[in-house]
Every structure is written in structure tokens, then in C-alpha cells.
Write an enzyme that holds these catalytic residues in place. Structure first.
Site, PDB file in Angstrom:
ATOM      1  N   TYR A 178       0.842  -1.203   0.000  1.00 26.63           N
ATOM      2  CA  TYR A 178       0.000   0.000   0.000  1.00 26.63           C
ATOM      3  C   TYR A 178       0.878   1.255   0.000  1.00 26.63           C
ATOM      4  O   TYR A 178       1.037   1.910   1.025  1.00 26.63           O
ATOM      5  CB  TYR A 178      -0.901  -0.028   1.250  1.00 26.63           C
ATOM      6  N   ARG A 183      -1.430   7.946  -3.965  1.00 25.17           N
ATOM      7  CA  ARG A 183      -2.321   6.970  -3.361  1.00 25.17           C
ATOM      8  C   ARG A 183      -3.657   7.599  -2.955  1.00 25.17           C
ATOM      9  O   ARG A 183      -3.716   8.777  -2.636  1.00 25.17           O
ATOM     10  CB  ARG A 183      -1.641   6.388  -2.104  1.00 25.17           C
ATOM     11  N   ASP A 184      -4.680   6.770  -2.925  1.00 21.28           N
ATOM     12  CA  ASP A 184      -5.995   7.194  -2.429  1.00 21.28           C
ATOM     13  C   ASP A 184      -6.509   8.387  -3.238  1.00 21.28           C
ATOM     14  O   ASP A 184      -6.927   9.403  -2.691  1.00 21.28           O
ATOM     15  CB  ASP A 184      -5.880   7.559  -0.940  1.00 21.28           C
ATOM     16  N   SER A 190      -5.874   9.287   3.308  1.00 17.32           N
ATOM     17  CA  SER A 190      -4.746   8.356   3.318  1.00 17.32           C
ATOM     18  C   SER A 190      -3.729   8.639   2.217  1.00 17.32           C
ATOM     19  O   SER A 190      -3.099   7.740   1.684  1.00 17.32           O
ATOM     20  CB  SER A 190      -5.254   6.916   3.177  1.00 17.32           C
ATOM     21  N   ASP A 230      -8.147  -0.157  -2.755  1.00 23.35           N
ATOM     22  CA  ASP A 230      -8.872   0.952  -3.410  1.00 23.35           C
ATOM     23  C   ASP A 230      -8.360   1.347  -4.799  1.00 23.35           C
ATOM     24  O   ASP A 230      -9.086   1.994  -5.557  1.00 23.35           O
ATOM     25  CB  ASP A 230      -8.889   2.243  -2.567  1.00 23.35           C
ATOM     26  N   ASP A 406      -9.059   5.593  10.623  1.00 28.14           N
ATOM     27  CA  ASP A 406      -9.255   5.728   9.168  1.00 28.14           C
ATOM     28  C   ASP A 406      -8.939   7.129   8.665  1.00 28.14           C
ATOM     29  O   ASP A 406      -8.605   7.290   7.483  1.00 28.14           O
ATOM     30  CB  ASP A 406     -10.714   5.419   8.810  1.00 28.14           C
TER      31      ASP A 406
END
Ligand SMILES: *[C@@H]1O[C@H](CO)[C@@H](O)[C@H](O)[C@H]1NC(C)=O
Ligand SMILES: *[C@@H]1O[C@H](CO)[C@@H](O)[C@H](O)[C@H]1NC(C)=O
Length: 451
Positions: A178, A183-184, A190, A230, A406
Site C-alpha cells: 500500500y 495513493r488514495d 490516506s 482501493d 481511518d
């Protein structure tokens, strides 16, 4: 040398210096007011601007604070490591046909165990505290969500290997890959450490190379990985978000690199496939299956890619006794229905699944299906097991370590995502990835089955 001089300095520090953080404890980051030094044997390591953590060892990975400038030197270092360890038995080049979880003990992440043990110590109610300690015995996945955490994997593999030798049981280590650049892409909470515009793909490949080099040294320990939560789902449904559109090519190249390289060291892989309320909508099933199939085929059909992971860090039931009202309109209202609908559409990617149930104990707690952030009233769910009730599902797993936040509810934070401020999100939430004690305690109280 460094350690000794650091200890010598500590010895003469005045007594008002605050306590040191434990191994894996937080030791810095924006808004952090606790200890900023670590106990002996660990080093305070910057994971991102919001989170510094005491990682085992003495500054082995301090160079990761500036990934782009260190790529060249670390990759040289790693190729020499690989050369010197090439005497180890080569991993099997073809995957077993069956369920890779069968016959293996799952290695308990010392990282999560340390977080949970510290959390239990902070609970005054003794019944609640002993339930908390039970959670330390439930296997979760280790998220390699920053390159600075990669050296931990070497420690875990070594520990798993010695447990294997002493117990005669075979051990399996569970990890999450990850760290994609950008990212995200459809959310804010995140964001990762690498950016596409700043050498992100090369940095990512270096991150994968480091993981591969470590795993190559322990060919007898089995590794199972969830690949990039994701990311591919965002490419199915979120290309209207500019950051996702811009990331599409890089995500595909990076994930392809990851699965090809991890395949060379025999890592059993499950690509992340979102969840029933995301790719499980009828209109999304075929586009999702096509993306998974085409990526897998273009990568050369790596034999250790076992299938897909669903419900990672989400809250859906594997089998809902009644549909949650928020799922209205989607016939695939739980993970099993989603998996049964998706599996027949896969033409090349193997249709085997793992399903995260770590926080799925309580149902009908959300106001909308898209709510994902620290959902109020969530409880720990079904324990990891290969007794899944479906031949499509290899194992129920706990991918998300329950208690790790989260995303922050602080509206002034640059990483504030509106989902984390909704009425069904738990208030006073710290930054993503940091420990959220109050949330952990509700997960225990609401656990189903009960702890
Ligand atoms: C991403 O796609 C999902 C599923 O269609 C949607 O619910 C969500 O709002 C999208 N996110 C953004 C930021 O557009
Ligand atoms: C919220 O975030 C801002 C900006 O990062 C920070 O200055 C402030 O201290 C944070 N507030 C809390 C309660 O953490």
C-alpha cells in the site's frame, strides 16, 4: 556506536524529560504532544508529516525521509544484499493449486500486538482490558504503507522462520502492499508518501524491490499479500476525479510491477476489489472484471496471483441476514452475493477470494453505504477462518487492524476528508493510521461474536 552515545546523553538528561515511547509507539507528527524519543532498540522514524513512529532498530531506514534522492543508493545496496543471500533455496516457481491458507499458522503481527497491549493497559475496566488482550491473539495484516516500515517485514519473516523451526508448524505472514504514488486518489485521508510528479513510479519500484529482497531471504515462510486497497476500484468508478485520471497509467504500471516482482518470490496475492457497495453494483461488475482480467493477463498471468480481496477496511457483512436499508437497489447487498456475481465474469484471473470481516460485527449502522470513516457503533467481526461456507472464498481475514484510525475528524487538517466528519463517523478522530483508543474500545464492546 550511535546507540551507546545516545544512551550516554540520555543518562545526563534532567529528570523532567518525558517518558520515551515504546516500540511501535507514536513519537511525533503534527499535533502530537506525547513523547518524542523512543525506548532503546528503536528509532523515531518519520512516516509522514502526521506520524512518526518508534520502529525497531537503529535508524536503519532514516534515509527514507527523502525517498527520491536516495533511490539510487538504496537500490545499489539492495542488489548486493540479494547477491549475498542467493544461497538460500529458491522459492517454488509455481503456486500450489489449492487454498494457500490451508495448513498454515498465521504469524501474529508484533506491531499490532504492541498497539493492542498498550491499549489494553490504558483501559481501567478489567473485564474490558482482558477482552482487549484477546484481540492481540487474532491475526491481522501488516500494512507496509510507508517505505520506512519495510525493514519490519524482515524481522517478522525471521521470527516466523524461527517459530516454524521450533514448533514444527508452517507459518504464513500477511502483508498489505500500500504505497502507490498519488495513493488514495479519490479521497484525502490516506494520501501516501510518493507523488507521480516527483519520481513516484521509481520510488514505488524501489519500495517493491526492498520487499522482494527481504522475502527472497526466507523462502520457507509463506507470504500472502493484499495488493493496493482501493486503487483498481478507483480506476473503475472514479476516473472523473482528476487525480485518479492522472494516476491511471501509473497505477497500472506500478501494480503490474508489484505482482510480477512478488511473483518471483512466491507471494500469494489477492488484488483489492473494493466491496459490494462499490464494485458490487450491477453496472460496475463487468468493467471491474475486465480491468482485473486485462491487468492480470498483460502482466503475464503470474501464477501466484490467487484472486481478489474484498471489504478491506470496510464494514459489510459476508452474509447479511436481512439487507441493510442503505443497500436498497443493489441485489448484491453483502460480500457473498458480490463475490458470486463477480466470479463468473472473470475470464482469466483466478476466482478465489479473501474477505475482510475485522470490523463487520455489527450491521445497519451506517447512514449511507459510502460511509467508510471510523463508522460509529462498529464491532469486531467473524474471526479469521478458512471455514468460509463458500468454495469461492479461501479465508475470512482481518486486513484492517481494528483501532488504527481511518482518518482525522479535525476539519483544519490538510488530510481532513468530509467522510470523517459525518454524523455516523466517530468524533475526535486522530490522523489516519494513528491509534484511536476510543474507537478500539467500541470495537471490543460491539464485537460480534462477542469477545
Ligand atoms: C468514487 O466512486 C464511488 C463509487 O461510484 C462514489 O461513490 C464516490 O463518490 C466517488 N468519489 C469521488 C471523490 O468522486
Ligand atoms: C487540527 O489541525 C490543525 C492543523 O493541522 C492543528 O493546528 C490543530 O492543532 C489540530 N487540532 C487538534 C485538536 O488536533
Amino acid at each position: 556506536m550511535l546507540k551507546i552515545s545516545a544512551l550516554a546523553v540520555l543518562a545526563v538528561l534532567p529528570a523532567f524529560v518525558q517518558a520515551q515511547s515504546a516500540v511501535y509507539g507514536q513519537c511525533g507528527g503534527i499535533g502530537w504532544t506525547g513523547a518524542t524519543t523512543c525506548v532503546s532498540g528503536s528509532t523515531c522514524t518519520v512516516l509522514n508529516a502526521y506520524y512518526s513512529q518508534c520502529l525497531p532498530g537503529s535508524a536503519a531506514s532514516s534515509s527514507t525521509a527523502a525517498p527520491s534522492s536516495t533511490t539510487a543508493s538504496t537500490s545499489t545496496a539492495h542488489s548486493s544484499t540479494a547477491a549475498s543471500t542467493s544461497t538460500a533455496a529458491a522459492p517454488s516457481s509455481t503456486a500450489i493449486a489449492g487454498n494457500p491458507f490451508e495448513g498454515y499458522e498465521i504469524f501474529l503481527s508484533p506491531y499490532y500486538a504492541a498497539e493492542v497491549t498498550a491499549a489494553a493497559a490504558a483501559i481501567t475496566d478489567s473485564t474490558m482490558a482482558s477482552k482487549a488482550l484477546e484481540v492481540a491473539q487474532i491475526p491481522t495484516f501488516t500494512w507496509l504503507d510507508a517505505v520506512a516500515k519495510v525493514p519490519n517485514l524482515g524481522t517478522y519473516l525471521a521470527e516466523a522462520q524461527s517459530l516454524q523451526a521450533s514448533s514444527g508448524q508452517k507459518y504464513l505472514v500477511q502483508i498489505v502492499i500500500y504505497d502507490l504514488p498519488d495513493r488514495d486518489c479519490a479521497a484525502l485521508a490516506s494520501n501516501g508518501e510518493f507523488s507521480i510528479a516527483d519520481n513516484g513510479l521509481a520510488n514505488y519500484e524501489n519500495y517493491i524491490d526492498q520487499i522482494v529482497d527481504l522475502i527472497a531471504q526466507y523462502p520457507n515462510v509463506r507470504v500472502v499479500a493484499v495488493i493496493e486497497p482501493d486503487s483498481l476500484a478507483n480506476l473503475v468508478t472514479n476516473l472523473s476525479v482528476p487525480k485518479c485520471a492522472n494516476a491511471e497509467t501509473t497505477y497500472k504500471e506500478a501494480v503490474t510491477y508489484a505482482i510480477q516482482q512478488l511473483n518471483t518470490v512466491g507471494v500469494y496475492m489477492y488484488l483489492d476489489a473494493g466491496h459490494a457497495g462499490w464494485l458490487g453494483w450491477p453496472a460496475n461488475l463487468s468493467p471491474a472484471a475486465q480491468l482485473f482480467d486485462s491487468l492480470y493477463t498483460a502482466a503475464g498471468s503470474p501464477s501466484f496471483v490467487r484472486g481478489l480481496a474484498t471489504d478491506v477496511a470496510n464494514y459489510n457483512a459476508l452474509v447479511a441476514s436481512t439487507p441493510d436499508p442503505i443497500t436498497a437497489g443493489n441485489p448484491n447487498y453483502d460480500e457473498l452475493l458480490y463475490i458470486q456475481a463477480l466470479a463468473p465474469l472473470l475470464t482469466s484471473l483466478p476466482a478465489h477470494f479473501i474477505v475482510d470481516q475485522g470490523r463487520s460485527g455489527k450491521q445497519d449502522i451506517r447512514n449511507a453505504w459510502g460511509d467508510w470513516c471510523n463508522v460509529l457503533g462498529a464491532g469486531f467481526g467473524t474471526r479469521p477462518t478458512t471455514d468460509t461456507g463458500s468454495s469461492l472464498i479461501d479465508s475470512i481475514v482481518w486486513v484492517k487492524p481494528g483501532g488504527e484510525c481511518d482518518g482525522t475528524s479535525n476539519t483544519s487538517s490538510p488530510r481532513y476528508d468530509a467522510h470523517c466528519g459525518l454524523p455516523d463517523a466517530t468524533p475526535n478522530a486522530p490522523e489516519a493510521g494513528t491509534w484511536f483508543q476510543a474507537y478500539f474500545q467500541t470495537l471490543i464492546a460491539d464485537a460480534n461474536p462477542a469477545l
